[in-house]
Design a protein around this motif. Sequence first.
Motif, PDB file in Angstrom:
ATOM      1  N   GLY A  53      67.461  57.081  52.274  1.00  0.00           N
ATOM      2  CA  GLY A  53      66.191  57.681  52.661  1.00  0.00           C
ATOM      3  C   GLY A  53      65.208  56.792  53.386  1.00  0.00           C
ATOM      4  N   TRP A  54      65.538  55.530  53.618  1.00  0.00           N
ATOM      5  CA  TRP A  54      64.633  54.630  54.314  1.00  0.00           C
ATOM      6  C   TRP A  54      64.902  54.648  55.816  1.00  0.00           C
ATOM      7  N   SER A  55      63.933  54.240  56.580  1.00  0.00           N
ATOM      8  CA  SER A  55      64.045  54.142  58.029  1.00  0.00           C
ATOM      9  C   SER A  55      65.181  53.195  58.413  1.00  0.00           C
ATOM     10  N   ASP A  56      65.817  53.446  59.533  1.00  0.00           N
ATOM     11  CA  ASP A  56      66.888  52.544  59.966  1.00  0.00           C
ATOM     12  C   ASP A  56      66.348  51.235  60.536  1.00  0.00           C
ATOM     13  N   HIS A  57      65.091  51.234  61.000  1.00  0.00           N
ATOM     14  CA  HIS A  57      64.535  50.014  61.577  1.00  0.00           C
ATOM     15  C   HIS A  57      63.586  49.275  60.628  1.00  0.00           C
ATOM     16  N   GLY A  58      62.809  49.974  59.812  1.00  0.00           N
ATOM     17  CA  GLY A  58      61.879  49.325  58.884  1.00  0.00           C
ATOM     18  C   GLY A  58      60.850  48.440  59.562  1.00  0.00           C
ATOM     19  N   PRO A  59      60.084  48.981  60.524  1.00  0.00           N
ATOM     20  CA  PRO A  59      59.131  48.136  61.247  1.00  0.00           C
ATOM     21  C   PRO A  59      57.939  47.730  60.379  1.00  0.00           C
ATOM     22  N   VAL A  60      57.496  46.487  60.550  1.00  0.00           N
ATOM     23  CA  VAL A  60      56.271  46.031  59.908  1.00  0.00           C
ATOM     24  C   VAL A  60      55.115  46.506  60.775  1.00  0.00           C
ATOM     25  N   LYS A  61      54.277  47.367  60.229  1.00  0.00           N
ATOM     26  CA  LYS A  61      53.167  47.936  60.989  1.00  0.00           C
ATOM     27  C   LYS A  61      51.905  47.107  60.796  1.00  0.00           C
ATOM     28  N   MET A  62      51.003  47.198  61.783  1.00  0.00           N
ATOM     29  CA  MET A  62      49.755  46.468  61.677  1.00  0.00           C
ATOM     30  C   MET A  62      49.026  46.871  60.398  1.00  0.00           C
ATOM     31  N   ALA A  63      48.530  45.878  59.665  1.00  0.00           N
ATOM     32  CA  ALA A  63      47.850  46.168  58.410  1.00  0.00           C
ATOM     33  C   ALA A  63      46.915  45.031  58.046  1.00  0.00           C
ATOM     34  N   SER A  64      46.034  45.307  57.104  1.00  0.00           N
ATOM     35  CA  SER A  64      45.153  44.303  56.524  1.00  0.00           C
ATOM     36  C   SER A  64      44.995  44.629  55.050  1.00  0.00           C
ATOM     37  N   LYS A  65      44.711  43.601  54.269  1.00  0.00           N
ATOM     38  CA  LYS A  65      44.626  43.789  52.824  1.00  0.00           C
ATOM     39  C   LYS A  65      43.584  42.849  52.244  1.00  0.00           C
ATOM     40  N   ILE A  66      42.745  43.396  51.377  1.00  0.00           N
ATOM     41  CA  ILE A  66      41.778  42.584  50.645  1.00  0.00           C
ATOM     42  C   ILE A  66      42.501  42.006  49.440  1.00  0.00           C
ATOM     43  N   VAL A  67      42.405  40.688  49.252  1.00  0.00           N
ATOM     44  CA  VAL A  67      43.098  40.066  48.135  1.00  0.00           C
ATOM     45  C   VAL A  67      42.167  39.513  47.065  1.00  0.00           C
ATOM     46  N   SER A  68      40.894  39.296  47.395  1.00  0.00           N
ATOM     47  CA  SER A  68      39.957  38.841  46.362  1.00  0.00           C
ATOM     48  C   SER A  68      38.532  39.210  46.746  1.00  0.00           C
ATOM     49  N   GLY A  69      37.710  39.322  45.735  1.00  0.00           N
ATOM     50  CA  GLY A  69      36.299  39.597  45.938  1.00  0.00           C
ATOM     51  C   GLY A  69      35.499  39.113  44.744  1.00  0.00           C
ATOM     52  N   SER A  70      34.362  38.508  45.009  1.00  0.00           N
ATOM     53  CA  SER A  70      33.482  38.049  43.940  1.00  0.00           C
ATOM     54  C   SER A  70      32.042  38.158  44.420  1.00  0.00           C
ATOM     55  N   ALA A  71      31.107  38.218  43.468  1.00  0.00           N
ATOM     56  CA  ALA A  71      29.698  38.367  43.830  1.00  0.00           C
ATOM     57  C   ALA A  71      28.850  37.388  43.029  1.00  0.00           C
ATOM     58  N   LYS A  72      27.805  36.862  43.700  1.00  0.00           N
ATOM     59  CA  LYS A  72      26.869  35.942  43.061  1.00  0.00           C
ATOM     60  C   LYS A  72      25.454  36.464  43.288  1.00  0.00           C
ATOM     61  N   PRO A  73      24.565  36.251  42.295  1.00  0.00           N
ATOM     62  CA  PRO A  73      23.182  36.702  42.472  1.00  0.00           C
ATOM     63  C   PRO A  73      22.513  35.984  43.635  1.00  0.00           C
ATOM     64  N   ALA A  74      21.696  36.720  44.354  1.00  0.00           N
ATOM     65  CA  ALA A  74      20.880  36.181  45.451  1.00  0.00           C
ATOM     66  C   ALA A  74      19.508  36.832  45.330  1.00  0.00           C
ATOM     67  N   GLY A  75      18.748  36.419  44.320  1.00  0.00           N
ATOM     68  CA  GLY A  75      17.474  37.069  44.032  1.00  0.00           C
ATOM     69  C   GLY A  75      17.727  38.363  43.283  1.00  0.00           C
ATOM     70  N   ALA A  76      17.107  39.447  43.739  1.00  0.00           N
ATOM     71  CA  ALA A  76      17.262  40.755  43.081  1.00  0.00           C
ATOM     72  C   ALA A  76      18.555  41.457  43.478  1.00  0.00           C
ATOM     73  N   VAL A  77      19.231  40.939  44.495  1.00  0.00           N
ATOM     74  CA  VAL A  77      20.486  41.535  44.964  1.00  0.00           C
ATOM     75  C   VAL A  77      21.602  40.503  44.835  1.00  0.00           C
ATOM     76  N   PHE A  78      22.786  40.851  45.331  1.00  0.00           N
ATOM     77  CA  PHE A  78      23.943  39.979  45.221  1.00  0.00           C
ATOM     78  C   PHE A  78      24.581  39.777  46.594  1.00  0.00           C
ATOM     79  N   THR A  79      25.277  38.649  46.737  1.00  0.00           N
ATOM     80  CA  THR A  79      26.120  38.408  47.909  1.00  0.00           C
ATOM     81  C   THR A  79      27.565  38.368  47.425  1.00  0.00           C
ATOM     82  N   ALA A  80      28.385  39.239  47.986  1.00  0.00           N
ATOM     83  CA  ALA A  80      29.806  39.267  47.641  1.00  0.00           C
ATOM     84  C   ALA A  80      30.585  38.521  48.713  1.00  0.00           C
ATOM     85  N   THR A  81      31.641  37.849  48.296  1.00  0.00           N
ATOM     86  CA  THR A  81      32.571  37.206  49.217  1.00  0.00           C
ATOM     87  C   THR A  81      33.917  37.893  49.053  1.00  0.00           C
ATOM     88  N   VAL A  82      34.452  38.367  50.169  1.00  0.00           N
ATOM     89  CA  VAL A  82      35.729  39.078  50.174  1.00  0.00           C
ATOM     90  C   VAL A  82      36.685  38.311  51.078  1.00  0.00           C
TER      91      VAL A  82
END
Length: 171
Positions: A53-82
Amino acid sequence: AVNMNGAPLPVEHGFPVRMLVPGLYGFVSATKWITDIELTTFAAKQAYWTPRGWSDHGPVKMASKIVSGSAKPAGAVFTATVTGAAWATHVGVAKVDVQVDGSGWRPACLGADAGRDTWRMFRIDLPGLSRGQHVVQCRATDVTGRVQTQIQAPPDPDGATGWHQVRLTVG
């Protein structure tokens, strides 16, 4: 590959030979433990996974993925790093954009470009986030200007597509 780190390829990595074809998923191209090989064509012979049932070629398609995220306080709001990775096989990644809660797209900083068949790491700081849950998603653009498709598709039978998203808890 017949060598690894200047020595013969170890058994656990495919000795005596490991084959890789850039741009095709492993079920088509990342063969380990090759002891003999038959040269043929896609039309003349089916690969092992094709009748399952799989494709005969199995092409790797363009993609992006988030692998980590964290947030630190910056006054009353936060800054996240992704951080994450993106790929556009045979072409290369030109940029990655990140979006928070459906707002406008923001350009991420890209890591070094090691070649068109390699992943590009990305990082972005997202200031001004409030406490609570946020949906963060990413999309890649290749060097020809083509943008990664938003349409979600599962890995089988022909490779996953769609913008990757994660829920980021702030505070």
